[in-house]
Design an enzyme around this catalytic site. Structure first.
Site, PDB file in Angstrom:
ATOM      1  N   GLY A 153      -7.099  -3.440 -16.277  1.00 14.15           N
ATOM      2  CA  GLY A 153      -6.570  -2.350 -15.293  1.00 14.15           C
ATOM      3  C   GLY A 153      -5.241  -2.915 -14.950  1.00 14.15           C
ATOM      4  O   GLY A 153      -4.545  -3.804 -15.404  1.00 14.15           O
ATOM      5  N   ASN A 154      -4.816  -2.370 -13.896  1.00 14.19           N
ATOM      6  CA  ASN A 154      -3.542  -2.585 -13.193  1.00 14.19           C
ATOM      7  C   ASN A 154      -3.420  -2.333 -11.706  1.00 14.19           C
ATOM      8  O   ASN A 154      -4.353  -1.996 -11.149  1.00 14.19           O
ATOM      9  CB  ASN A 154      -2.345  -1.998 -13.996  1.00 14.19           C
ATOM     10  CG  ASN A 154      -2.621  -0.454 -13.856  1.00 14.19           C
ATOM     11  OD1 ASN A 154      -2.559   0.145 -12.738  1.00 14.19           O
ATOM     12  ND2 ASN A 154      -2.639   0.403 -15.099  1.00 14.19           N
ATOM     13  N   ARG A 155      -2.306  -2.705 -11.177  1.00 12.35           N
ATOM     14  CA  ARG A 155      -2.243  -2.750  -9.471  1.00 12.35           C
ATOM     15  C   ARG A 155      -2.037  -1.231  -9.160  1.00 12.35           C
ATOM     16  O   ARG A 155      -1.873  -1.075  -7.842  1.00 12.35           O
ATOM     17  CB  ARG A 155      -1.226  -3.510  -9.041  1.00 12.35           C
ATOM     18  CG  ARG A 155      -1.396  -5.192  -9.276  1.00 12.35           C
ATOM     19  CD  ARG A 155      -0.397  -5.761  -8.864  1.00 12.35           C
ATOM     20  NE  ARG A 155       0.143  -5.769  -7.626  1.00 12.35           N
ATOM     21  CZ  ARG A 155       1.362  -5.958  -7.112  1.00 12.35           C
ATOM     22  NH1 ARG A 155       2.220  -6.324  -7.899  1.00 12.35           N
ATOM     23  NH2 ARG A 155       1.595  -5.755  -5.879  1.00 12.35           N
ATOM     24  N   ALA A 156      -1.950  -0.336  -9.975  1.00 12.85           N
ATOM     25  CA  ALA A 156      -1.576   1.175  -9.289  1.00 12.85           C
ATOM     26  C   ALA A 156      -2.754   1.542  -8.268  1.00 12.85           C
ATOM     27  O   ALA A 156      -3.788   1.295  -8.730  1.00 12.85           O
ATOM     28  CB  ALA A 156      -1.365   2.118 -10.549  1.00 12.85           C
TER      29      ALA A 156
END
Ligand code: CTP
Length: 417
Positions: A210-213
């Site tokens: 995933g990512n930090r969004a």
């Protein structure tokens, strides 16, 4: 830009136990800079003192049909003419019936009869009263006359019983107020699709890339576009904020899901804004069972589809969307990298932000962006809330579409460079 600012909103409070929640409604509206005037029936005053509403709204409530307003005007007539919206919360079965009869024997019903403004009704009563054919017939009449109804919700009622009849929560009622006031806004008639949040690419049933969004920027855009009158589709991945009300919600977990969702919406999308952090890579294999130690030490990756690129190719054929905007999250060479991305993805606008800044970008409520358009113009916006960034982006989009923006007023809180 705040749709509630300086709007004259009447809040009618009738005699139900939920009257105490109306204090919260008034407080939220006042905090959003609305000019709120409260009207109360006699029964409402048995639940909450007019003093409470007076202190919160800054104006003594109208509690009596014979009370002059501002010392000289006939209350129900003057209030009705000066209002932008009339909320009645809670609305008892009794006042609902009197409204449906066109009666005018208290400040609320008299004002309702004189008013030609949108009405937002939040009924609250016992389940049997709500279910009664008389109440339902009265409600149908008011709906046919154009009133918007919010709730009632199911839950625990004043009697201790559980059923439908609870007044909707104050924040939900205030959101509905925003929706109603925004309908005729400068973006009305435009269909805007927004992507938000981060994607998840699954390694096995418990692990993902995933990512930090956080989804905050995309949600701010969706809310602002809605408040300005647009019809909004929100295609959203993982977010730390709740999706907004009053927009079409399309969950999309992986890059592939985002691609499918966006492509199917293209024929009915005037403007696409892709604020989502969409993965560029995914595991070649998603394992059906949780990987054991020693087995999954090496995860092979492959490219995901590039959503904006696919849109860029398809839009020529479709003639839609009329405008496509992307975001560029960069750590260096902001303008050059963003311009290259705009060209590569056939965008009309790119919003670039430096994700190394701690007060802007991922997860925080503020952002500092550059808005770069196809004509080469670069607008450097100062640090501001994501709501104000959203407003500025939408304002420019409206300008690029080239249609005169009737009634468009940037308003307080926006910074236009
Ligand atoms: N985007 C997209 N599809 C992807 C990845 C990104 O449509 N698979 C969109 C994003 O929503 C954003 C824009 O493309 O609007 C730029 O995203 P960004 O991550 O900054 O750029 P990338 O295309 O991933 O390029 P790079 O990784 O080389 O910086």
């Amino acid at each position: 830009m705040n749709i509630l600012a300086e709007k004259r909103i009447l809040v009618g409070v009738t005699g139900g136990i939920a009257a105490y929640k109306s204090v919260e409604i008034v407080s939220r509206l006042v905090k959003a800079q609305a000019d709120v005037r409260v009207l109360m029936t006699e029964a409402a005053q048995k639940f909450v003192s007019p003093l409470t509403f007076g202190a919160i709204s800054g104006h003594a409530p109208i509690t009596d049909l014979w009370q002059l307003y501002g010392g000289e005007k006939i209350g129900h007539v003057a209030l009705a003419h000066e209002a932008d919206l009339f909320i009645i919360a809670p609305l008892t079965a009794h006042t609902l019936a009197r409204l449906a009869q066109g009666m005018a024997d208290d400040p609320i019903t008299a004002t309702a009869l004189s008013a030609r403004v949108p009405m937002l009704l939040a009924p609250a009563m016992e389940t049997n009263m709500w279910d009664h054919p008389a109440t339902q017939a009265n409600l149908a009449k008011l709906k046919a006359w154009g009133a918007a109804i919010v709730g009632p919700e199911a839950g625990r009622l004043a009697s201790g019983a559980t059923g439908v009849g609870r007044m909707s929560e104050p924040e939900v009622i205030v959101e509905h107020a925003r929706l109603i006031l925004g309908k005729t806004g400068p973006l009305s008639g435009l269909r805007i699709t927004i992507t938000a949040g981060g994607t998840r690419e699954w390694v096995d049933p418990v692990r993902f890339m995933g990512n930090r969004a956080s989804g905050k920027m995309g949600v701010a855009l969706a809310e602002m576009a809605r408040d300005l009158g647009a019809e909004v589709n929100l295609v959203y991945g993982a977010m730390t904020v709740p999706p907004p009300m009053g927009v079409a919600l399309i969950p999309a977990e992986r890059a592939e899901d985002m691609l499918n969702a966006v492509m199917s919406l293209l024929p009915e999308t005037d403007v696409l804004i892709s604020a989502a952090a969409i993965a560029d890579f995914r595991p070649v294999t998603t394992h059906e069972r949780k990987l054991k130690k020693g087995v999954g030490e090496e995860i092979r990756l492959e490219r995901t589809p590039d959503v904006l690129r696919a849109v860029g190719e398809k839009r020529q054929e479709l003639g839609m969307p009329r405008l496509v905007a992307g975001f560029a999250a960069e750590t260096n060479d902001l303008i050059a990298n963003a311009r290259a991305k705009m060209a590569k993805k056939n965008l009309d606008m790119i919003v670039a932000n430096d994700v190394t800044a701690t007060d802007a970008g991922f997860g925080v409520d503020t952002n500092r962006v550059l808005i770069i358009t196809r004509d080469g113009a670069v607008d450097r916006l100062p640090l501001m809330s994501k709501e104000d960034v959203a407003f500025n982006i939408l304002h420019r989009i409206r300008g690029l579409l080239g249609t005169p923006s009737i009634g468009w007023d940037p308003g307080a809180g926006s910074v236009l460079s």
